[in-house]
Design a protein around this motif. Structure first.
Motif, PDB file in Angstrom:
ATOM      1  N   PHE A 124      13.897  -0.518  -8.484  1.00 53.36           N
ATOM      2  CA  PHE A 124      15.073   0.336  -8.417  1.00 53.36           C
ATOM      3  C   PHE A 124      14.654   1.610  -7.716  1.00 53.36           C
ATOM      4  N   TYR A 125      15.619   2.375  -7.267  1.00 50.95           N
ATOM      5  CA  TYR A 125      15.335   3.553  -6.454  1.00 50.95           C
ATOM      6  C   TYR A 125      15.763   4.828  -7.150  1.00 50.95           C
ATOM      7  N   ILE A 126      14.954   5.860  -6.943  1.00 49.39           N
ATOM      8  CA  ILE A 126      15.317   7.190  -7.412  1.00 49.39           C
ATOM      9  C   ILE A 126      15.476   8.075  -6.181  1.00 49.39           C
ATOM     10  N   GLY A 127      16.142   9.178  -6.331  1.00 53.59           N
ATOM     11  CA  GLY A 127      16.353  10.068  -5.196  1.00 53.59           C
ATOM     12  C   GLY A 127      17.598   9.709  -4.415  1.00 53.59           C
ATOM     13  N   LYS A 128      17.693  10.264  -3.215  1.00 50.03           N
ATOM     14  CA  LYS A 128      18.899  10.095  -2.396  1.00 50.03           C
ATOM     15  C   LYS A 128      19.016   8.711  -1.769  1.00 50.03           C
ATOM     16  N   LEU A 129      17.913   8.162  -1.286  1.00 53.54           N
ATOM     17  CA  LEU A 129      17.956   6.869  -0.616  1.00 53.54           C
ATOM     18  C   LEU A 129      17.865   5.751  -1.647  1.00 53.54           C
ATOM     19  N   LYS A 130      18.825   4.864  -1.633  1.00 53.84           N
ATOM     20  CA  LYS A 130      18.898   3.793  -2.625  1.00 53.84           C
ATOM     21  C   LYS A 130      18.642   2.418  -2.024  1.00 53.84           C
ATOM     22  N   THR A 131      17.902   2.379  -0.924  1.00 51.71           N
ATOM     23  CA  THR A 131      17.574   1.113  -0.281  1.00 51.71           C
ATOM     24  C   THR A 131      16.114   1.134   0.134  1.00 51.71           C
ATOM     25  N   ASN A 132      15.619  -0.006   0.585  1.00 52.96           N
ATOM     26  CA  ASN A 132      14.240  -0.107   1.059  1.00 52.96           C
ATOM     27  C   ASN A 132      14.175   0.458   2.478  1.00 52.96           C
ATOM     28  N   ALA A 133      14.185   1.779   2.577  1.00 50.46           N
ATOM     29  CA  ALA A 133      14.155   2.457   3.866  1.00 50.46           C
ATOM     30  C   ALA A 133      13.058   3.518   3.848  1.00 50.46           C
ATOM     31  N   ARG A 134      12.646   3.936   5.008  1.00 51.63           N
ATOM     32  CA  ARG A 134      11.639   4.991   5.092  1.00 51.63           C
ATOM     33  C   ARG A 134      12.122   6.203   4.312  1.00 51.63           C
ATOM     34  N   GLY A 135      11.261   6.705   3.438  1.00 50.67           N
ATOM     35  CA  GLY A 135      11.619   7.860   2.630  1.00 50.67           C
ATOM     36  C   GLY A 135      12.213   7.509   1.276  1.00 50.67           C
ATOM     37  N   SER A 136      12.426   6.212   1.021  1.00 52.84           N
ATOM     38  CA  SER A 136      12.978   5.816  -0.279  1.00 52.84           C
ATOM     39  C   SER A 136      11.898   5.929  -1.346  1.00 52.84           C
ATOM     40  N   LYS A 137      12.322   5.983  -2.586  1.00 57.99           N
ATOM     41  CA  LYS A 137      11.390   6.125  -3.700  1.00 57.99           C
ATOM     42  C   LYS A 137      11.610   4.995  -4.702  1.00 57.99           C
ATOM     43  N   PRO A 138      11.062   3.813  -4.396  1.00 57.22           N
ATOM     44  CA  PRO A 138      11.236   2.701  -5.333  1.00 57.22           C
ATOM     45  C   PRO A 138      10.356   2.878  -6.562  1.00 57.22           C
ATOM     46  N   ARG A 139      10.819   2.359  -7.666  1.00 57.86           N
ATOM     47  CA  ARG A 139      10.044   2.341  -8.896  1.00 57.86           C
ATOM     48  C   ARG A 139      10.037   0.911  -9.407  1.00 57.86           C
ATOM     49  N   PHE A 140       8.974   0.561 -10.094  1.00 56.02           N
ATOM     50  CA  PHE A 140       8.736  -0.824 -10.483  1.00 56.02           C
ATOM     51  C   PHE A 140       8.391  -0.931 -11.957  1.00 56.02           C
ATOM     52  N   VAL A 141       8.848  -2.004 -12.579  1.00 57.90           N
ATOM     53  CA  VAL A 141       8.440  -2.352 -13.932  1.00 57.90           C
ATOM     54  C   VAL A 141       7.370  -3.433 -13.758  1.00 57.90           C
ATOM     55  N   PHE A 142       6.154  -3.124 -14.187  1.00 61.47           N
ATOM     56  CA  PHE A 142       5.021  -4.006 -13.919  1.00 61.47           C
ATOM     57  C   PHE A 142       5.269  -5.440 -14.377  1.00 61.47           C
ATOM     58  N   ALA A 143       5.744  -5.636 -15.587  1.00 61.63           N
ATOM     59  CA  ALA A 143       5.946  -6.992 -16.114  1.00 61.63           C
ATOM     60  C   ALA A 143       6.910  -7.793 -15.236  1.00 61.63           C
ATOM     61  N   ASP A 144       7.973  -7.156 -14.760  1.00 58.18           N
ATOM     62  CA  ASP A 144       8.941  -7.836 -13.897  1.00 58.18           C
ATOM     63  C   ASP A 144       8.302  -8.231 -12.568  1.00 58.18           C
ATOM     64  N   CYS A 145       7.522  -7.312 -12.012  1.00 56.67           N
ATOM     65  CA  CYS A 145       6.881  -7.572 -10.718  1.00 56.67           C
ATOM     66  C   CYS A 145       5.796  -8.635 -10.841  1.00 56.67           C
ATOM     67  N   LEU A 146       5.018  -8.574 -11.910  1.00 58.47           N
ATOM     68  CA  LEU A 146       3.982  -9.578 -12.119  1.00 58.47           C
ATOM     69  C   LEU A 146       4.609 -10.965 -12.266  1.00 58.47           C
ATOM     70  N   ALA A 147       5.676 -11.068 -13.016  1.00 58.61           N
ATOM     71  CA  ALA A 147       6.368 -12.352 -13.176  1.00 58.61           C
ATOM     72  C   ALA A 147       6.879 -12.854 -11.830  1.00 58.61           C
ATOM     73  N   TRP A 148       7.409 -11.955 -11.016  1.00 63.94           N
ATOM     74  CA  TRP A 148       7.926 -12.309  -9.694  1.00 63.94           C
ATOM     75  C   TRP A 148       6.794 -12.864  -8.826  1.00 63.94           C
ATOM     76  N   VAL A 149       5.645 -12.200  -8.847  1.00 61.95           N
ATOM     77  CA  VAL A 149       4.491 -12.659  -8.066  1.00 61.95           C
ATOM     78  C   VAL A 149       4.010 -14.012  -8.596  1.00 61.95           C
ATOM     79  N   GLN A 150       3.912 -14.151  -9.887  1.00 62.18           N
ATOM     80  CA  GLN A 150       3.430 -15.400 -10.480  1.00 62.18           C
ATOM     81  C   GLN A 150       4.351 -16.577 -10.177  1.00 62.18           C
ATOM     82  N   ARG A 151       5.630 -16.307 -10.016  1.00 67.34           N
ATOM     83  CA  ARG A 151       6.578 -17.374  -9.640  1.00 67.34           C
ATOM     84  C   ARG A 151       6.456 -17.723  -8.154  1.00 67.34           C
ATOM     85  N   GLY A 152       5.707 -16.920  -7.395  1.00 57.92           N
ATOM     86  CA  GLY A 152       5.523 -17.192  -5.978  1.00 57.92           C
ATOM     87  C   GLY A 152       6.743 -16.941  -5.126  1.00 57.92           C
ATOM     88  N   GLU A 153       7.551 -15.954  -5.542  1.00 54.32           N
ATOM     89  CA  GLU A 153       8.812 -15.710  -4.826  1.00 54.32           C
ATOM     90  C   GLU A 153       8.643 -14.910  -3.552  1.00 54.32           C
TER      91      GLU A 153
END
Length: 79
Positions: A49-78
């Motif tokens: 999810f994004y914090i700050g003004k930019l709410k997309t995967n663009a230069r200057g965006s500030k994404p934040r991650f929940v480790f467990a969600d991301c690890l599960a995503w990687v483990q599923r090979g997505e």
């Protein structure tokens, strides 16, 4: 399967309760990959999810991650 999307605030509140919220740098270090790899994976659907003004995967965006969600995503090979 009909999932309702959560607002960034709801995601952040849930994440803060159950798991730490991480920056791109912190996640890259935890997963032992480069920051550009994380950026690439976000473009391919890694959960974040994004914090700050930019709410997309663009230069200057500030994404934040929940480790467990991301690890599960990687483990599923997505990527």
């Amino acid at each position: 399967m009909n999932e309702t999307r959560k607002t960034p605030q709801e995601v952040n509140e849930q994440a803060t309760e159950h798991a730490p919220v991480m920056t791109r740098r912190e996640l890259a270090k935890a997963l032992r990959v480069s920051e550009p790899t994380i950026t690439n994976w976000v473009g391919r659907g890694m959960p974040c999810f994004y914090i700050g003004k930019l709410k997309t995967n663009a230069r200057g965006s500030k994404p934040r991650f929940v480790f467990a969600d991301c690890l599960a995503w990687v483990q599923r090979g997505e990527f």
